[in-house]
Design an enzyme around this catalytic site. Structure first.
Site, PDB file in Angstrom:
ATOM      1  N   LYS A  14       8.421 -39.338   4.500  1.00 36.17           N
ATOM      2  CA  LYS A  14       9.698 -39.768   3.903  1.00 36.17           C
ATOM      3  C   LYS A  14       9.813 -39.196   2.501  1.00 36.17           C
ATOM      4  O   LYS A  14       8.860 -39.258   1.724  1.00 36.17           O
ATOM      5  CB  LYS A  14       9.735 -41.301   3.835  1.00 36.17           C
ATOM      6  N   THR A  59       8.906 -42.435  10.043  1.00 36.74           N
ATOM      7  CA  THR A  59       9.143 -42.255   8.606  1.00 36.74           C
ATOM      8  C   THR A  59       9.761 -43.534   8.027  1.00 36.74           C
ATOM      9  O   THR A  59       9.566 -43.846   6.859  1.00 36.74           O
ATOM     10  CB  THR A  59      10.021 -41.023   8.292  1.00 36.74           C
ATOM     11  N   ARG A 188      14.144 -16.611 -34.186  1.00 34.04           N
ATOM     12  CA  ARG A 188      15.099 -16.913 -33.113  1.00 34.04           C
ATOM     13  C   ARG A 188      14.997 -18.375 -32.741  1.00 34.04           C
ATOM     14  O   ARG A 188      14.061 -19.085 -33.166  1.00 34.04           O
ATOM     15  CB  ARG A 188      14.824 -16.044 -31.882  1.00 34.04           C
ATOM     16  N   GLN A 255       5.001 -17.113 -23.771  1.00 26.64           N
ATOM     17  CA  GLN A 255       3.684 -16.996 -23.133  1.00 26.64           C
ATOM     18  C   GLN A 255       2.573 -17.491 -24.080  1.00 26.64           C
ATOM     19  O   GLN A 255       1.681 -18.247 -23.670  1.00 26.64           O
ATOM     20  CB  GLN A 255       3.410 -15.512 -22.778  1.00 26.64           C
ATOM     21  N   HIS A 283      18.005 -19.270 -23.372  1.00 28.74           N
ATOM     22  CA  HIS A 283      18.433 -18.372 -24.444  1.00 28.74           C
ATOM     23  C   HIS A 283      19.622 -18.934 -25.224  1.00 28.74           C
ATOM     24  O   HIS A 283      20.559 -19.490 -24.638  1.00 28.74           O
ATOM     25  CB  HIS A 283      18.801 -17.011 -23.850  1.00 28.74           C
TER      26      HIS A 283
HETATM   27  O1  URC Z   1       9.042 -15.266 -25.288  1.00 32.53           O
HETATM   28  C1  URC Z   1       9.557 -14.393 -24.590  1.00 32.53           C
HETATM   29  N1  URC Z   1       8.849 -13.865 -23.558  1.00 32.53           N
HETATM   30  C2  URC Z   1       9.358 -12.880 -22.750  1.00 32.53           C
HETATM   31  O2  URC Z   1       8.681 -12.401 -21.801  1.00 32.53           O
HETATM   32  C3  URC Z   1      10.676 -12.444 -23.007  1.00 32.53           C
HETATM   33  N2  URC Z   1      11.494 -11.544 -22.419  1.00 32.53           N
HETATM   34  C4  URC Z   1      12.671 -11.551 -23.094  1.00 32.53           C
HETATM   35  O3  URC Z   1      13.663 -10.823 -22.818  1.00 32.53           O
HETATM   36  N3  URC Z   1      12.626 -12.461 -24.107  1.00 32.53           N
HETATM   37  C5  URC Z   1      11.392 -13.022 -24.082  1.00 32.53           C
HETATM   38  N4  URC Z   1      10.825 -14.000 -24.842  1.00 32.53           N
END
Ligand code: URC
Length: 322
Positions: A14, A59, A188, A255, A283
């Site tokens: 479920k 279920t 940014r 990352q 973004h």
């Molecule tokens: O922190 C980011 N990692 C990316 O892999 C990436 N690619 C992107 O266009 N902007 C960003 N910013």
């Protein structure tokens, strides 16, 4: 009948069982609201291949067991504990069901704070929906080795924790070639909706047959080893690490910030084996106002942004204990 096909995997149960529970301690109430998914595996092949329903726990019954345990389980207020109790109850009760997969999503009901005699006081029975963030738990109860050798694989985390920082994030030195349009920026906006999931080493759950005996296996809250599955503060600490690293890191990329968060959670919690994040890069694009004679593009002058829901970057990784 076909000699060409066979059932290679099967799991059923479920989904989206919505359950709300109130626990009353005198006039102070505590509430939880869960969305529960319970899926089962076992000797159920003939329900698919021979139209034989004799092996099916309906279920609807799975839903009813969820409500039953929501009523009687001493573990209802802590989703890791409740998920283990629910899955173990089912795998113990039905000889032919070998595995249960219990996923719980907990919605945020936080206590309303009310001013009393000039002092803010948490209200005993009134709550508000404290954002769209969810606490998540995924438990696999595995009785394949025998009903007296049940193992629980527990993971937990957060979904949909929306964060934003208005500086302290750059993105430079990435590959530039004939496909590159993106400018390097030393400043940014960084916004993401955090999905975090961390896994614990498997734990032994036994003896399981009597549901009350689970209390032997699951230690009392104040007896739980720090950083273990049963330590109910792990989630809050992982959440704090996520927020603090996000806020304080001079981010070179999503990352790199992700890795720092995960590393710190592993360092702080001895029983956590892996930490996974999924971070969409939401973004925020500075609006080009140069045609009006206004500089809104130079990072230090960028003040008006267009939030862009799609497409978004999507950065994921799992970091594991060595
Ligand atoms: O922190 C980011 N990692 C990316 O892999 C990436 N690619 C992107 O266009 N902007 C960003 N910013």
């Amino acid at each position: 009948m076909s000699a060409l096909a066979y059932l290679s995997s099967a799991r059923y149960g479920k989904d989206a069982v919505r359950v709300f529970r109130v626990v009353r301690e005198r006039s102070t109430h505590t509430v939880v609201e869960y969305n529960v998914k319970v899926l089962l595996e076992g000797n159920i092949d003939i329900s698919y291949t021979k139209a034989d329903n004799s092996v099916i726990v309906a279920t609807d019954s799975i839903k009813n067991i969820t409500y039953y345990l929501a009523k009687v389980s001493p573990h209802i207020l802590i989703p890791e504990r409740f998920a283990v109790h629910l899955g173990t109850h089912i795998v113990s009760k039905y000889a032919h069901i070998h595995k249960a997969f219990v996923d719980i999503e907990q919605l945020r009901w936080s206590r309303i704070v009310v001013g009393k005699d000039g002092k803010p006081q948490p209200h005993p029975h009134s709550f508000f929906r404290d954002g769209e963030e969810k606490r998540t738990v995924k438990v696999q109860i595995d009785g394949t080795a025998g009903k007296d050798k049940i193992q629980a694989h527990v993971s937990a985390g957060i979904n949909d924790l929306l964060v934003l920082k208005s500086t302290g994030s750059s993105f430079t030195s990435f590959i530039r070639d004939e496909y590159t349009l993106l400018k390097e920026v030393d400043d940014r906006i960084f916004s993401t909706s955090v999905d975090l999931n961390y896994t614990f080493a498997p734990i032994n759950i036994s003896p399981p047959r009597d549901e009350k005996k689970l209390d032997i296996v699951i230690p009392a809250l104040d007896q739980a080893k720090s950083g273990s599955v049963w330590d109910s503060t792990v989630l809050d600490r992982a959440r704090t690490v996520t927020l603090e690293v996000f806020a304080e890191d001079e981010s070179a990329s999503v990352q790199a910030t992700l890795y720092k968060m995960a590393e710190k959670i592993i360092a702080e919690n001895a029983d956590i084996q892996t930490v996974s994040y999924a971070l969409p890069n939401k973004h925020y694009i500075p609006v080009d106002m140069s045609y009006m004679g206004l500089d809104n593009i130079t990072p230090a002058k960028a003040e008006v942004f267009q939030p862009v829901a799609a497409p978004s970057g999507f950065i994921t990784a799992t970091v594991s204990r060595k």
